[in-house]
Structure formats: structure tokens, C-alpha cells
Enzyme design. Structure first.
Site, short mmCIF file in Angstrom:
data_model
loop_
_atom_site.label_atom_id
_atom_site.label_comp_id
_atom_site.label_asym_id
_atom_site.label_seq_id
_atom_site.Cartn_x
_atom_site.Cartn_y
_atom_site.Cartn_z
N LYS A 137 11.16 -12.78 -10.27
CA LYS A 137 10.54 -12.87 -8.93
C LYS A 137 11.53 -13.48 -7.94
O LYS A 137 11.69 -12.99 -6.83
CB LYS A 137 9.28 -13.75 -8.95
N GLU A 152 9.80 -13.89 -16.04
CA GLU A 152 9.11 -13.37 -14.86
C GLU A 152 9.39 -14.23 -13.63
O GLU A 152 9.61 -13.70 -12.53
CB GLU A 152 7.60 -13.28 -15.16
N ASN A 181 -19.02 -0.90 -3.77
CA ASN A 181 -17.81 -1.53 -4.33
C ASN A 181 -18.26 -2.55 -5.35
O ASN A 181 -19.29 -3.20 -5.16
CB ASN A 181 -17.02 -2.30 -3.26
N GLY A 182 -17.45 -2.74 -6.40
CA GLY A 182 -17.82 -3.73 -7.42
C GLY A 182 -18.18 -3.03 -8.71
O GLY A 182 -17.87 -1.85 -8.89
N HIS A 184 23.06 -22.91 -26.98
CA HIS A 184 23.91 -21.92 -27.65
C HIS A 184 24.81 -21.19 -26.66
O HIS A 184 25.25 -20.09 -26.92
CB HIS A 184 23.04 -20.94 -28.43
N GLU A 240 14.51 -11.10 -7.12
CA GLU A 240 14.11 -9.90 -6.36
C GLU A 240 13.99 -10.18 -4.87
O GLU A 240 14.36 -9.34 -4.06
CB GLU A 240 12.73 -9.43 -6.82
N TRP A 287 -11.26 3.62 -5.93
CA TRP A 287 -10.18 3.35 -6.88
C TRP A 287 -10.87 3.32 -8.23
O TRP A 287 -11.62 2.38 -8.52
CB TRP A 287 -9.53 2.01 -6.54
N ARG A 291 -4.93 0.12 0.91
CA ARG A 291 -5.39 -0.47 -0.34
C ARG A 291 -5.27 0.51 -1.51
O ARG A 291 -5.42 0.13 -2.66
CB ARG A 291 -6.88 -0.84 -0.23
N CYS A 331 -11.94 -0.77 -3.84
CA CYS A 331 -12.46 0.37 -3.06
C CYS A 331 -12.69 -0.10 -1.63
O CYS A 331 -12.62 -1.28 -1.33
CB CYS A 331 -13.76 0.87 -3.65
N LYS A 386 9.03 0.51 -5.01
CA LYS A 386 7.81 0.11 -5.72
C LYS A 386 7.63 0.90 -7.01
O LYS A 386 7.12 0.40 -7.99
CB LYS A 386 6.61 0.28 -4.79
C1 F6R Z 1 9.15 -6.41 -10.39
C2 F6R Z 1 8.62 -5.06 -10.50
C3 F6R Z 1 9.31 -4.11 -11.40
C4 F6R Z 1 8.29 -3.23 -12.14
C5 F6R Z 1 9.01 -2.15 -12.97
C6 F6R Z 1 8.03 -1.32 -13.76
O1 F6R Z 1 8.43 -7.18 -9.49
O2 F6R Z 1 7.67 -4.71 -9.87
O3 F6R Z 1 10.15 -4.77 -12.30
O4 F6R Z 1 7.53 -4.06 -12.98
O5 F6R Z 1 9.74 -1.32 -12.12
O6 F6R Z 1 7.13 -0.69 -12.93
P1 F6R Z 1 5.75 -0.18 -13.46
O7 F6R Z 1 4.95 -1.36 -13.88
O8 F6R Z 1 5.13 0.53 -12.28
O9 F6R Z 1 6.01 0.74 -14.61
#
Ligand code: F6R
Length: 620
Positions: free
Chosen positions: A500, A496, A99-100, A519, A503, A75, A27, A2, A615
Site C-alpha cells: 500500500k 500488504e 438494496n441489501g 538473515h 503504491e 451488483w 459504484r 446497488c 485497476k
Molecule cells: C494493489 C492492487 C493490485 C491487485 C492485483 C490483482 O493495491 O490492487 O496488486 O491486487 O493487480 O488484481 P485482482 O485482484 O483484480 O486480480
């Protein structure tokens, strides 16, 4: 998560607070509000949704003359994002922003015995303050504290004494601003575990929960420290430490631009988000760990009891969290768990266990495939649970129950803190369920609890490790690919790490179970194949070592993330030894996140906005 702003002075307050809230907008928030105290009374404005909604509600309202004002963007953590739950919270005479999390708010609400207007933990603060103030007034009748005659000695000043008494009863984390008609021209403030700072300018005194609202307003700022509390006027402040003794702070310069301020000194939002993971994990654990147990108010034993199996479903990084969760749920709750990629699940006419729980995991709550998957499971009569970072999102609205991730908005397109929040929440879920099913030995349960308590420390970025990754990154900008390999929990982590890297660096990377390399993929092994080996001491160490030896024998370049010297590694990134898999998991997670970021930065990429990615993926 928040955001907080405050102002005391003689200039129009609404425009000042509103500009401050705009600076906190990045934020994320789901509701906002402000309270303005003038000689003619106290007014409060709150709305759900964007700040523009608040602007509409305010219309052309503006203060004139002496004013004391506070504002907040929320939030949601306790209670839905509704107008009633938006801050400020107040009664007739006082208003508070917070906040908190107040951990003991349930007990405090019961003790206060007055009707509450919201479902939040924060509202209790203002009730307590007014109660203490009334008690003070009874003991010293006819005493009203005017700003001009205010004394800053809590032994004499009833409002300050009431504020102090309020703080004494609160457990948890907070940044608090409180204003009261009984003390115009003054803002009472406190900080414990949540950031809060202030600055003085010619037009008065300004408060904020981060630098951004103060940039261009004040030239310097005072960062309050944990335990600090006191009272401010336009001219100065009275500051106390946690023990009540006077405290002193040196002003610090503010960053030159508000974009730099939002990044809080980091080069990229992604870097900031990696570094803020301990804070996020602290928020997730707040109120959820007693001495002997995990507490999840959102769930209950009756709801879980009939459930015979669990299906976890998600996309991308959230899918990797789901995979990690499946290991945890089987191990700690002894519930059969399967994992589904949402886009595959939808179309393959899945046969689901009618007594099963369908868990969807999503940072945004808007991912189209995940949303359709939960609808499908619901239609087949399964119980549903969402682990999501955005309250009121489409997925949350669809789910029967929700565990909010409490990660705050994630700006970097490549998910970092949301992933660690997902994994920690799944760990809590698995342990909670294991408790309810009584499947864990006392010793195992105690071991998990103590590991949970240690996790914040583990996620703290060590400057030594970051520096090493920065140096190493220059050696890995070429080659024909990366393999991240691991076993057990470290297999989803390998996935993961590879995601990362690809991407944000646009280099080819794959995550693979270490035991599967022979394999097929081992055919790729040569000096230009970079293998990032996740060698956890706690988990199948000798097995992974043999898998790495096989690759090394074929000349692959090995980067080992491990606790000890490993003679076949070309480079070692040494991590601390914990003996608990999840602690090694979280420490290695920071390493793979930083490694990807450092390589991408060296390649000159914009790590916050990688090409071709969005995003939130709201299309199939
Ligand atoms: C990778 C990334 C994406 C999301 C995916 C699902 O860094 O951010 O792979 O994890 O698009 O998105 P959410 O979690 O918003 O359903």
C-alpha cells in the site's frame, strides 16, 4: 453496492431517473432497470450491462403527466446478472427496488407459494406486499386508495398496512422503494441497514440511495434512519419509526458538486473505501452466520468432501489475501494449503494434486495471469473455486464455484475494501470447511464465531487513531526505506502494508517475516530505516519483540503497532486488545491502510490514481 432512485411528480420521469442512475454509475453495476407508473398503467424496463443498454431499450419512451417511478442499478449477490434478476421486480400491480439482503428469503419464498420470475432475494418483497394487499381487500372490499384521497394511517390505508405487514416479515438489511397501481402518486419506502434518502423540489419528490443523484436537483435532503418507513407523495411524506410511531427528520444541506457527493465527504475514494469496510463486511456476513455455524450456500459438503489439499493463487494484494487464507485453512480446516503467485505458477510446470481444490482470488476477475492459472488447473482436472468481486467476469465464468466478495466497486486503484472482503471470505471458507470436516473443538469453533461477529466493530475507523496517523505521517516522508515486519498472519499483513505504501507514496517499502530480518536485511538498519512492527498480542508477541529489539539495537527507527507500551518504540500506534488474532489483524489493517494514505497525501500524490498503475491488469 446497488443503487436506488425514485421520483413522484408531474414532470418527465425517465430522464430524471436515468440522470440519477448515471450519478450512481461510479459504484459499478451489472444490470439496471426502471418502472414507471402512469394513469394508463405500469411499465418496466430492464437490461443487463451498461446504462447505455437501458437507454437503447427505453428508446424515446418518456412519461407525461402525473407519474410515480423507481429505478435501480444492481451488483449481483443472489442470482446471476440477468435481465430477470435485474430490479425492479414486480407482479401485475406493483414493483419494488431493493438494496441489501433479505436473510430469510428462502423461507418466505416457500411460504408465498407463487411462481417467482427471478432468483433474487428481493422479489419476495413484492409477492408479500400483494398478498397482504389482497388480504386487506378481502377484509375491506371495494377500497382503492387514490392519491388524492389517500390516508396515511396504516390502520385505515390498506396499501400502507400491506407495506407495514410486509416489512414485519423481513429479516436482514434493506432500502426499499415500492410502487403500486393501487396507490398511484405514492412511493412506499423503508430503510434498515442500507442507506436511503429523499428530497423535495418544485418538480416533486426524489429518492436516492446516496447524495449524488440529488445534487443539483434538491437543495436539501432527509437521510432516513434505520427502522424508518412510510409513504411519500409529491407534496410531503408520512414517516414512521420502527415501532410504528410517527417520526420526524431535520433536512440537511447537500454537497455542492456531484464529485464531492460521490466521495461522500471524504477527500479520496480510497479514504471512503477504507471507512466503508465495516459496511462491506456486514454485507459479507449477512445470511452466513447462524447461532452455531457458518453457512455458505455456494458450497456444500459433498463437493468439499473428496478434496485433499488446496492451492491458492492470485496476484498483488489478492496474493496477500491468499497467503493469509493459507494460514487460516490449515489452522481451521486442517487442509494442506499452498500459495502461488499467478505469474510464477503459470510457467513453472507445476505438479498439482488431482484431488486438490484450486482457489483463485481476484477483485476484478480479469487479471490475465490469474485467469490463465485457473485454466491450467482446470485442464489438470482440479476442482476450482473463485473468490471474486465481479460476477460474470472472465474468472467467474471459468470457475466451477464462486464466492462473490460483495465489496461493491472499488474506485481507488490501491485495493483496500476488496482485500478485507477477501480475507473475511477466506476466514468464512476455512471455518465452514473446518465445520464440515469436524476438526475444530466446540470451544474453538464458538470462539471463531464470536470473533466473526465482532469484526465489524473492529474495522470501524477510530477518529483518535486516524488523527494520530495524520500527525505521525509528517515524520516519515524521508529516509531510505520502510520495513513492515510481522509473523504468522501478520507477515502477509506486513506485505500488504508495504505494498500500500509503495503504491501511493512511491517510497521504498518491503514486507518481511520478522524472524527473517537477521538473515540479511538487518544490514540495512540505521536511524533512517523505518521499521513498522506489527506486534500482535495474540500471536508470537515475545518473538516479534525480540526481533524488534535486534533492529532497535542497530538504531533503526521503530514504529510499533501494538496494544501496549513498548519502551523501544520511537512511535507507538496503540490498538485495542482482543485476544483473537483475526480481530487484531483487521484492526492493524485499517492502521496500515491509513498510514500509507496519510503519507501519500502529505507528499502531494493523487492516492486514487497513483502513477504507472491500472485497476485491472488484463495483460501478462
Ligand atoms: C494493489 C492492487 C493490485 C491487485 C492485483 C490483482 O493495491 O490492487 O496488486 O491486487 O493487480 O488484481 P485482482 O485482484 O483484480 O486480480
Amino acid at each position: 453496492m446497488c443503487g436506488i432512485v425514485g421520483y413522484i411528480g408531474n414532470q418527465p420521469a425517465v430522464v430524471r431517473l436515468f440522470n440519477g442512475l448515471r450519478e450512481l454509475e461510479y459504484r459499478g453495476y451489472d444490470s439496471a432497470g426502471l418502472a414507471v407508473l402512469q394513469p394508463d398503467g405500469l411499465r418496466c424496463f430492464k437490461t443487463v450491462g451498461k446504462l447505455d443498454n437501458l437507454a437503447t431499450k427505453l428508446g424515446d419512451y418518456e412519461s407525461s403527466g402525473p407519474v410515480t417511478a423507481i429505478g435501480h442499478t444492481r451488483w449481483a449477490t443472489h442470482g446471476k446478472p440477468t435481465e430477470a434478476n435485474a430490479h425492479p421486480h414486480g407482479l401485475t400491480h406493483s414493483q419494488v427496488v431493493h438494496n441489501g439482503i433479505i436473510e430469510n428469503y428462502v423461507a418466505l419464498r416457500e411460504a408465498v407459494e407463487t411462481p417467482f420470475l427471478s432468483q433474487t432475494d428481493s422479489e419476495v418483497i413484492v409477492h408479500l406486499f400483494e398478498r397482504h394487499l389482497a388480504a386487506q381487500a378481502e377484509s375491506t372490499p371495494n377500497q382503492r386508495v387514490e392519491s388524492s384521497s389517500a390516508t396515511d394511517d396504516p390502520a385505515i390505508d390498506p396499501a400502507l398496512a400491506a407495506f407495514r405487514a410486509t416489512l414485519d416479515t423481513l429479516h436482514g438489511a434493506y432500502a426499499i422503494l415500492l410502487i403500486s397501481e393501487t396507490a398511484p402518486g405514492r412511493i412506499f419506502f423503508a430503510r434498515k441497514g442500507s442507506p436511503l434518502q429523499l428530497g423535495f423540489a418544485e418538480d416533486g419528490c426524489h429518492f436516492a440511495s446516496s447524495d449524488a443523484p440529488l445534487v443539483g436537483v434538491c437543495s436539501q435532503t432527509l437521510y432516513l434512519e434505520d427502522g424508518h418507513w412510510g409513504v411519500a407523495t409529491p407534496e410531503g411524506l408520512t414517516l414512521f419509526g420502527a415501532d410504528g410511531s410517527p417520526a420526524v427528520l431535520a433536512p440537511k444541506p447537500l454537497p455542492a458538486s456531484s464529485l464531492a457527493a460521490r466521495k461522500e465527504g471524504y477527500r479520496y475514494f480510497m479514504e471512503k473505501e477504507i471507512y466503508e469496510q465495516p459496511r462491506v463486511l456486514a454485507d459479507i456476513l449477512t445470511g452466513r452466520l447462524s447461532k452455531q455455524a457458518v453457512l455458505l450456500d455456494e458450497l456444500d459438503a459433498d463437493w468439499l468432501r473428496p478434496i485433499a489439499s488446496v492451492t491458492l493463487c492470485a496476484c498483488g494484494t489478492s496474493y496477500h489475501a491468499a497467503l493469509t487464507g493459507s494460514y487460516l485453512l490449515e489452522r481451521l480446516a486442517r487442509v494442506p494449503a499452498r500459495v502461488e503467485i499467478a505469474s510464477e505458477f503459470r510457467y513453472r510446470e507445476p505438479v498439482l494434486d488431482p484431488n486438490g481444490l484450486f482457489v483463485v482470488i481476484s477483485q476484478s476477475g480479469e487479471t490475465a495471469d490469474t485467469l490463465e492459472a485457473i485454466k491450467l488447473a482446470k485442464a489438470q482436472g482440479l476442482s476450482t473455486l473463485a473468490l471474486c468481486n465481479v460476477d460474470n467476469s472472465s474468472i467467474v465464468r471459468e470457475a466451477e464455484r464462486t464466492l462473490l466478495l460483495r465489496a461493491g466497486i472499488e474506485k481507488g486503484v490501491a485495493s483496500t475494501k476488496a482485500f478485507s472482503a477477501q480475507v473475511l471470505t477466506l476466514w468464512l471458507l476455512a471455518l465452514y470447511w473446518g465445520q464440515e470436516r469436524a476438526v475444530l473443538s466446540g470451544e474453538r469453533h464458538a470462539r471463531e464465531l464470536s470473533a466473526l461477529r465482532a469484526v465489524l466493530n473492529v474495522m470501524q475507523v477510530q477518529p483518535r487513531v486516524h488523527e494520530r496517523l495524520h500527525r505521525l505521517s509528517k515524520r516519515y516522508l524521508h529516509g531510505h526505506g520502510f520495513f513492515f515486519i510481522g509473523r504468522d498472519l501478520f507477515y502477509p499483513l506486513a506485505l500488504e502494508g508495504a505494498l500500500k505504501l509503495k503504491e501511493i507514496s512511491y517510497l521504498h517499502a518491503e514486507g518481511y517475516p520478522a524472524g527473517e530480518m537477521k538473515h540479511g536485511p538487518i544490514a540495512l538498519a540505521d536511524a533512517e530505516l523505518f521499521t513498522i512492527a506489527l506486534m500482535a498480542r495474540s500471536t508470537l508477541y515475545e518473538k516479534v519483540k525480540s526481533n524488534v529489539e535486534e533492529l532497535s539495537a542497530r538504531d533503526a527507527t521503530i514504529i510499533a503497532i501494538t496494544t501496549e507500551y513498548f519502551e523501544l518504540a520511537d512511535d507507538i500506534i496503540q490498538i485495542r486488545s482482543y485476544g483473537h488474532p483475526m480481530l487484531e489483524f483487521f484492526e492493524m489493517l485499517v492502521v496500515v491502510q491509513l498510514l500509507a494514505m496519510e503519507i501519500a497525501i502529505r507528499l502531494g500524490n493523487d492516492v486514487d490514481m497513483p502513477r504507472n498503475l491500472a485497476k485491472s491488469v488484463t495483460v501478462e
